[in-house]
Scaffold this active site. Structure first.
Site, PDB file in Angstrom:
ATOM      1  N   TRP A  32     -34.766 -14.698 -33.935  1.00 18.36           N
ATOM      2  CA  TRP A  32     -33.519 -14.386 -33.241  1.00 18.36           C
ATOM      3  C   TRP A  32     -32.986 -15.644 -32.573  1.00 18.36           C
ATOM      4  CZ3 TRP A  32     -35.527  -9.951 -34.889  1.00 18.36           C
ATOM      5  CH2 TRP A  32     -34.694  -8.839 -34.987  1.00 18.36           C
ATOM      6  N   TRP A  34     -30.791 -16.654 -29.815  1.00 19.76           N
ATOM      7  CA  TRP A  34     -30.932 -17.108 -28.414  1.00 19.76           C
ATOM      8  C   TRP A  34     -32.335 -16.895 -27.879  1.00 19.76           C
ATOM      9  CZ3 TRP A  34     -28.075 -14.359 -23.813  1.00 19.76           C
ATOM     10  CH2 TRP A  34     -28.226 -12.977 -23.875  1.00 19.76           C
ATOM     11  N   TYR A  80     -37.941  -3.172 -39.239  1.00 20.44           N
ATOM     12  CA  TYR A  80     -36.700  -3.500 -38.537  1.00 20.44           C
ATOM     13  C   TYR A  80     -35.496  -3.019 -39.328  1.00 20.44           C
ATOM     14  CZ  TYR A  80     -32.931  -5.813 -36.099  1.00 20.44           C
ATOM     15  OH  TYR A  80     -31.777  -6.048 -35.399  1.00 20.44           O
ATOM     16  N   GLN A 100     -24.831 -15.490 -31.913  1.00 24.48           N
ATOM     17  CA  GLN A 100     -25.341 -15.107 -30.593  1.00 24.48           C
ATOM     18  C   GLN A 100     -24.972 -16.225 -29.615  1.00 24.48           C
ATOM     19  OE1 GLN A 100     -29.540 -13.922 -30.779  1.00 24.48           O
ATOM     20  NE2 GLN A 100     -28.993 -11.859 -30.126  1.00 24.48           N
ATOM     21  N   GLY A 157     -25.417 -10.342 -27.338  1.00 30.81           N
ATOM     22  CA  GLY A 157     -26.781 -10.380 -26.824  1.00 30.81           C
ATOM     23  C   GLY A 157     -27.077  -9.233 -25.861  1.00 30.81           C
ATOM     24  N   ASP A 159     -26.569  -5.820 -25.980  1.00 32.20           N
ATOM     25  CA  ASP A 159     -26.154  -4.782 -26.924  1.00 32.20           C
ATOM     26  C   ASP A 159     -25.432  -3.580 -26.305  1.00 32.20           C
ATOM     27  OD1 ASP A 159     -27.830  -6.557 -28.215  1.00 32.20           O
ATOM     28  OD2 ASP A 159     -29.094  -5.035 -29.132  1.00 32.20           O
ATOM     29  N   TYR A 339     -32.348  -0.739 -21.349  1.00 31.01           N
ATOM     30  CA  TYR A 339     -31.982  -1.991 -22.021  1.00 31.01           C
ATOM     31  C   TYR A 339     -31.023  -2.839 -21.177  1.00 31.01           C
ATOM     32  CZ  TYR A 339     -32.016  -4.248 -26.738  1.00 31.01           C
ATOM     33  OH  TYR A 339     -32.178  -5.079 -27.819  1.00 31.01           O
ATOM     34  N   TRP A 340     -29.749  -2.952 -21.539  1.00 37.22           N
ATOM     35  CA  TRP A 340     -28.831  -3.823 -20.793  1.00 37.22           C
ATOM     36  C   TRP A 340     -27.963  -3.051 -19.798  1.00 37.22           C
ATOM     37  CZ3 TRP A 340     -29.433  -9.015 -20.963  1.00 37.22           C
ATOM     38  CH2 TRP A 340     -30.166  -9.548 -22.042  1.00 37.22           C
ATOM     39  N   GLU A 382     -40.369  -7.124 -22.204  1.00 40.26           N
ATOM     40  CA  GLU A 382     -38.996  -7.505 -22.536  1.00 40.26           C
ATOM     41  C   GLU A 382     -38.095  -7.432 -21.298  1.00 40.26           C
ATOM     42  OE1 GLU A 382     -37.490  -4.989 -25.617  1.00 40.26           O
ATOM     43  OE2 GLU A 382     -35.790  -6.303 -26.098  1.00 40.26           O
TER      44      GLU A 382
HETATM   45  C1  DGY Z   1     -31.415  -5.119 -32.073  1.00 45.63           C
HETATM   46  O1  DGY Z   1     -31.739  -4.556 -31.016  1.00 45.63           O
HETATM   47  O2  DGY Z   1     -31.854  -4.792 -33.152  1.00 45.63           O
HETATM   48  C2  DGY Z   1     -30.453  -6.234 -32.054  1.00 45.63           C
HETATM   49  O3  DGY Z   1     -30.412  -6.831 -33.276  1.00 45.63           O
HETATM   50  C3  DGY Z   1     -30.818  -7.241 -31.028  1.00 45.63           C
HETATM   51  O4  DGY Z   1     -30.193  -8.473 -31.294  1.00 45.63           O
END
Ligand code: DGY
Length: 409
Positions: A32, A34, A80, A100, A157, A159, A339-340, A382
């Protein structure tokens, strides 16, 4: 702290896949953008050669346009989504089709400064690539007021930051293809974006893919375009660092001062007086998001001070034990786990802290001490609940370990 430092080095070594470092095993099994830049800062604390290699491997995925992808799928991995078969990009390395925030430009400068003589040739070789990436940002992600916008939440970045909620709500995602998420197989789904968020992410991916990832076509058809303090501050910082590098090494500096002036003006258009903070702004409606985020506090990192942000900083230290949270604790969308939308990300505090230290902002030692205590007691997850420090998301995370090595210890 020697024990913790050794553990941080172990995390970075365990996540090394040979020339690049994955964020964490399972959840994020590729390179990834950044993440790698911040990991490289941590790696530079124990292996400078390997730190250079991290940046070089990242830049090896650069497209002819200058864009440096968010994800490089160097080697096949499972678990993924969305992988290379979904993105269908044809850069030099299989990749995603968005970028990013360009932290890697700044990382290159900081790594070089650890040993300028040793790093000179390697930095010289990177200069044209870093330049092309900056030019790409200024060509394709600059709004008409001088701020940097993003065309995809994954590119920003952050999300699922509340910053994007209003812009996302306007987009009809009913054409989204069927897909299977993998992220919630690795971590608690309450810590991750919602299904509705993912539908939007995949829908925007489909739009980029239908444009065959052509920048001009994406600019024409993409319905999501939000100007962002984090993207703008990180780009402004990158241009400043690149100008410094270019002057030191005797490279062409054409347009760089103009870029800086433009972005400095752009930053001011992101000041939202209603919340007294730097905020994101939808480029189509002109509306602010009303979101105080970790991105708001990156002003100092970009060399921009603001009395209103000094007040916000004092407030953040007062209201949470482990600041700076990804989203303001008093904001209506605050969720300490998701998360964010509330958790504290140590990697963002590293960038915020660098800016505070450079500007001699008196709160820097206190912020660093809080993050040091968090990482020493909770490990290298994380992200963390900003109120009680509860770890969340992926474990053994590279950029969290790097934050310990480069800054917090
Ligand atoms: C994710 O969470 O899969 C995004 O790609 C993060 O960059």
């Amino acid at each position: 702290t020697d024990v913790v430092t050794q553990r941080a080095i172990d995390v970075l070594k365990a996540n090394d896949r040979g020339g690049y470092t994955i964020p964490t095993d399972g959840l994020y099994p590729y390179q990834w953008n950044w993440d790698s830049a911040i990991s490289a800062l941590g790696i530079a604390e124990f292996d400078l050669e390997r730190a250079w290699q991290e940046i070089e491997t990242l830049m090896s995925g650069q497209w002819a346009s200058g864009m440096v992808p968010q994800i490089l799928f160097h080697n096949p991995a499972t678990g993924y989504f969305p992988g290379p078969e979904t993105w269908r990009c044809d850069g030099p390395v299989p990749s995603s089709g968005i970028s990013q925030p360009p932290v890697a430009v700044t990382a290159a400068r900081l790594i070089w400064e650890k040993n300028p003589a040793q790093g000179r040739d390697r930095l010289n070789a990177l200069v044209p690539k870093l330049r092309a990436w900056i030019d790409w940002y200024m060509a394709w992600r600059l709004d008409d007021q001088g701020a940097i916008f993003t065309v995809h939440p994954w590119e920003s970045g952050r999300d699922n930051a509340p910053d994007w909620d209003k812009a996302m709500a306007r987009i009809d995602t009913s054409g989204v293809e069927s897909y299977t998420r993998q992220d919630t197989k690795h971590v608690n789904s309450a810590h991750r974006p919602t299904q509705k968020d993912y539908d939007l992410y995949v829908w925007l991916l489909q739009i980029g893919r239908s444009a065959q990832w052509d920048d001009a076509e994406i600019a024409r058809i993409n319905p999501f375009r939000v100007s962002d303090p984090l993207m703008t501050f990180i780009t402004l910082r990158a241009v400043r660092d690149f100008l410094h590098i270019s002057n030191e090494l005797g490279h062409d500096t054409t347009s760089l001062n103009q870029y800086i002036e433009t972005l400095e003006q752009g930053v001011q258009t992101l000041w939202n007086p209603d919340i007294s903070a730097f905020d994101s702004r939808d480029t189509s409606s002109g509306e602010f998001s009303g979101s105080i985020s970790c991105g708001s506090y990156l002003c100092w990192y970009a060399g921009v001070d603001h009395p209103g942000m000094r007040a916000q900083l004092q407030n953040a230290l007062a209201v949470s034990k482990y600041p700076i949270a990804s989203y303001n604790l008093n904001g209506e969308a605050f969720d300490p786990h998701r998360y964010w939308r509330g958790p504290t990300w140590p990697c963002m505090n590293l960038l915020i802290g660098l800016g505070l230290a450079e500007r001699n902002v008196p709160e820097e030692p206190e912020l660093r001490a809080r993050i040091r205590e968090l990482l020493a007691t909770q490990g290298f997850s994380e992200y963390f609940n900003p109120i009680d420090g509860d770890p969340a998301g992926g474990k053994s995370f590279s950029w969290t370990a790097a934050t310990w090595l480069y800054w917090a210890r």
